[in-house]
Motif scaffolding. Sequence first.
Motif, short mmCIF file in Angstrom:
data_model
loop_
_atom_site.label_atom_id
_atom_site.label_comp_id
_atom_site.label_asym_id
_atom_site.label_seq_id
_atom_site.Cartn_x
_atom_site.Cartn_y
_atom_site.Cartn_z
N THR A 263 0.84 -1.21 0.00
CA THR A 263 0.00 0.00 0.00
C THR A 263 0.87 1.25 0.00
O THR A 263 0.61 2.22 -0.71
CB THR A 263 -0.92 0.01 1.22
N GLY A 264 1.92 1.24 0.79
CA GLY A 264 2.84 2.39 0.82
C GLY A 264 3.50 2.61 -0.52
O GLY A 264 3.64 3.73 -0.98
N ALA A 265 3.92 1.52 -1.17
CA ALA A 265 4.55 1.66 -2.49
C ALA A 265 3.57 2.21 -3.51
O ALA A 265 3.91 3.03 -4.36
CB ALA A 265 5.08 0.29 -2.93
N GLY A 266 2.29 1.72 -3.38
CA GLY A 266 1.28 2.23 -4.32
C GLY A 266 1.02 3.71 -4.12
O GLY A 266 0.81 4.47 -5.07
N LEU A 267 1.00 4.15 -2.86
CA LEU A 267 0.80 5.57 -2.58
C LEU A 267 1.93 6.42 -3.14
O LEU A 267 1.71 7.47 -3.74
CB LEU A 267 0.68 5.78 -1.06
N ALA A 268 3.17 5.90 -2.96
CA ALA A 268 4.32 6.64 -3.51
C ALA A 268 4.23 6.74 -5.03
O ALA A 268 4.52 7.77 -5.63
CB ALA A 268 5.62 5.94 -3.09
N SER A 269 3.77 5.61 -5.64
CA SER A 269 3.63 5.62 -7.11
C SER A 269 2.56 6.61 -7.54
O SER A 269 2.70 7.32 -8.54
CB SER A 269 3.29 4.21 -7.60
N ALA A 270 1.45 6.66 -6.75
CA ALA A 270 0.37 7.61 -7.08
C ALA A 270 0.84 9.04 -6.95
O ALA A 270 0.51 9.91 -7.77
CB ALA A 270 -0.83 7.35 -6.16
N VAL A 271 1.62 9.30 -5.87
CA VAL A 271 2.15 10.66 -5.70
C VAL A 271 3.06 11.04 -6.86
O VAL A 271 3.00 12.15 -7.41
CB VAL A 271 2.89 10.76 -4.36
N ALA A 272 3.91 10.06 -7.27
CA ALA A 272 4.81 10.35 -8.40
C ALA A 272 4.02 10.59 -9.68
O ALA A 272 4.33 11.49 -10.47
CB ALA A 272 5.78 9.18 -8.58
N ALA A 273 2.96 9.77 -9.89
CA ALA A 273 2.13 9.95 -11.09
C ALA A 273 1.43 11.29 -11.07
O ALA A 273 1.30 11.97 -12.11
CB ALA A 273 1.12 8.80 -11.19
N SER A 274 0.95 11.69 -9.87
CA SER A 274 0.28 12.98 -9.76
C SER A 274 1.24 14.12 -10.06
O SER A 274 0.90 15.08 -10.75
CB SER A 274 -0.30 13.13 -8.36
N ALA A 275 2.46 13.98 -9.56
CA ALA A 275 3.47 15.02 -9.82
C ALA A 275 3.78 15.09 -11.32
O ALA A 275 3.92 16.18 -11.89
CB ALA A 275 4.72 14.73 -9.02
N GLU A 276 3.88 13.93 -11.94
CA GLU A 276 4.17 13.90 -13.39
C GLU A 276 3.02 14.52 -14.18
O GLU A 276 3.23 15.25 -15.15
CB GLU A 276 4.42 12.47 -13.84
N ALA A 277 1.77 14.19 -13.76
CA ALA A 277 0.61 14.76 -14.43
C ALA A 277 0.58 16.28 -14.28
O ALA A 277 0.25 17.01 -15.22
CB ALA A 277 -0.67 14.14 -13.89
N SER A 278 0.91 16.74 -13.06
CA SER A 278 0.95 18.20 -12.84
C SER A 278 1.99 18.86 -13.72
O SER A 278 1.78 19.93 -14.29
CB SER A 278 1.22 18.49 -11.36
N GLN A 279 3.16 18.19 -13.80
CA GLN A 279 4.22 18.74 -14.65
C GLN A 279 3.80 18.78 -16.11
O GLN A 279 4.06 19.74 -16.82
CB GLN A 279 5.48 17.89 -14.48
N GLN A 280 3.12 17.70 -16.57
CA GLN A 280 2.66 17.67 -17.97
C GLN A 280 1.61 18.74 -18.22
O GLN A 280 1.58 19.39 -19.28
CB GLN A 280 2.08 16.27 -18.28
N GLU A 281 0.73 18.93 -17.24
CA GLU A 281 -0.30 19.97 -17.38
C GLU A 281 0.34 21.36 -17.47
O GLU A 281 -0.08 22.20 -18.26
CB GLU A 281 -1.26 19.90 -16.19
N ALA A 282 1.36 21.58 -16.64
CA ALA A 282 2.06 22.86 -16.68
C ALA A 282 2.74 23.06 -18.04
O ALA A 282 2.73 24.16 -18.61
CB ALA A 282 3.09 22.94 -15.55
N LEU A 283 3.31 21.97 -18.57
CA LEU A 283 3.96 22.05 -19.87
C LEU A 283 2.94 22.35 -20.97
O LEU A 283 3.17 23.18 -21.86
CB LEU A 283 4.69 20.74 -20.17
N ASP A 284 1.78 21.65 -20.91
CA ASP A 284 0.73 21.91 -21.90
C ASP A 284 0.23 23.35 -21.83
O ASP A 284 -0.02 23.99 -22.84
CB ASP A 284 -0.44 20.94 -21.67
N GLN A 285 0.09 23.85 -20.60
CA GLN A 285 -0.36 25.23 -20.43
C GLN A 285 0.65 26.22 -21.01
O GLN A 285 0.30 27.21 -21.63
CB GLN A 285 -0.58 25.52 -18.94
N SER A 286 1.94 25.90 -20.81
CA SER A 286 2.99 26.76 -21.36
C SER A 286 2.95 26.77 -22.89
O SER A 286 3.07 27.82 -23.52
CB SER A 286 4.36 26.29 -20.87
#
Length: 296
Positions: free
Chosen positions: A62-85
């Motif tokens: 469960t902890g590993a899955g949460l870390a993976s979700a956090v990483a995926a969320s961070a990546e999605a945020s970064q991609q969204e910022a890139l798309d916005q740029s």
Amino acid sequence: MSHTAHIPSHRKPRRSASKLALRAGVAGGVLGTIAVAGAAGPANAEPVTETIEMPTLGSLETGAGLASAVAASAEASQQEALDQSLLTQENAALQKAAKEAKKAKAEADRKAAAERAEAARLKAEQERQEAEERASRDRARTQLATTSASSSSDDDSSSSSSDGGSSSESGDSETQAPSGSAAAIVAFARAQIGDAYVSGGTGPNSWDCSGLVQAAYREAGIDLPRISYSQSSMGTSVSLSDLQPGDILYWGSRSNSYHVAIYVGGGNFVGAQNTSTGVVERSLDWDSPSGAVRIL
């Protein structure tokens, strides 16, 4: 009934193996202490059982899955910022292109307006020059008519005293067909009748007055200057009553003429008159010249 103490375990994701080992060691120590205490107690006392909930593999996953979700969320945020740029850059490029297109259209409209204004100015200038030429011809014609009227009585008395069967040289020249160089000049001039008048025109389908005269004389192998006043300064001055085919007629003064044409015989001339008439054959009475020169 046995008394079993349950130590609740809060299922929180473990962050590292070292922490898990530490917790396991502590739990082992507690169990050892409890076992010793049980042994020292009364013989008839019921044994105490302690239950320790150890971390399971599921909690680790469960902890590993949460870390993976956090990483995926961070990546999605970064991609969204890139798309916005990228979207911002595209919008800026579109706005810049629109401004440049608007500026180019404004410049094209300005140039078109300037060209129309220049064309209108040139047309007005040409009309003004033609009006001045017509006015000058009218003045010259009036002056010539006055001069002719003053000498008409002398001409009438002279003709009445001469032999009735004789004729003037002018009459003979007008009835005779031109020949040689004069014939070539007259034929060329008459072949251009109907062509347009264009200021500065030298043919083959548009002419100004001196351009037509120059081209006609070139047919006879004679080179003339390009400008009207230079052409009227050539050759020998002749009277309008003694014209021969091929003579150059001029309007204005001989040294400063503003229009020339070619006498073709029979009391007519051919000339590139103006934009309204083009190249025409007209009677001398239609627009009486100021004088004539003979080059042939």
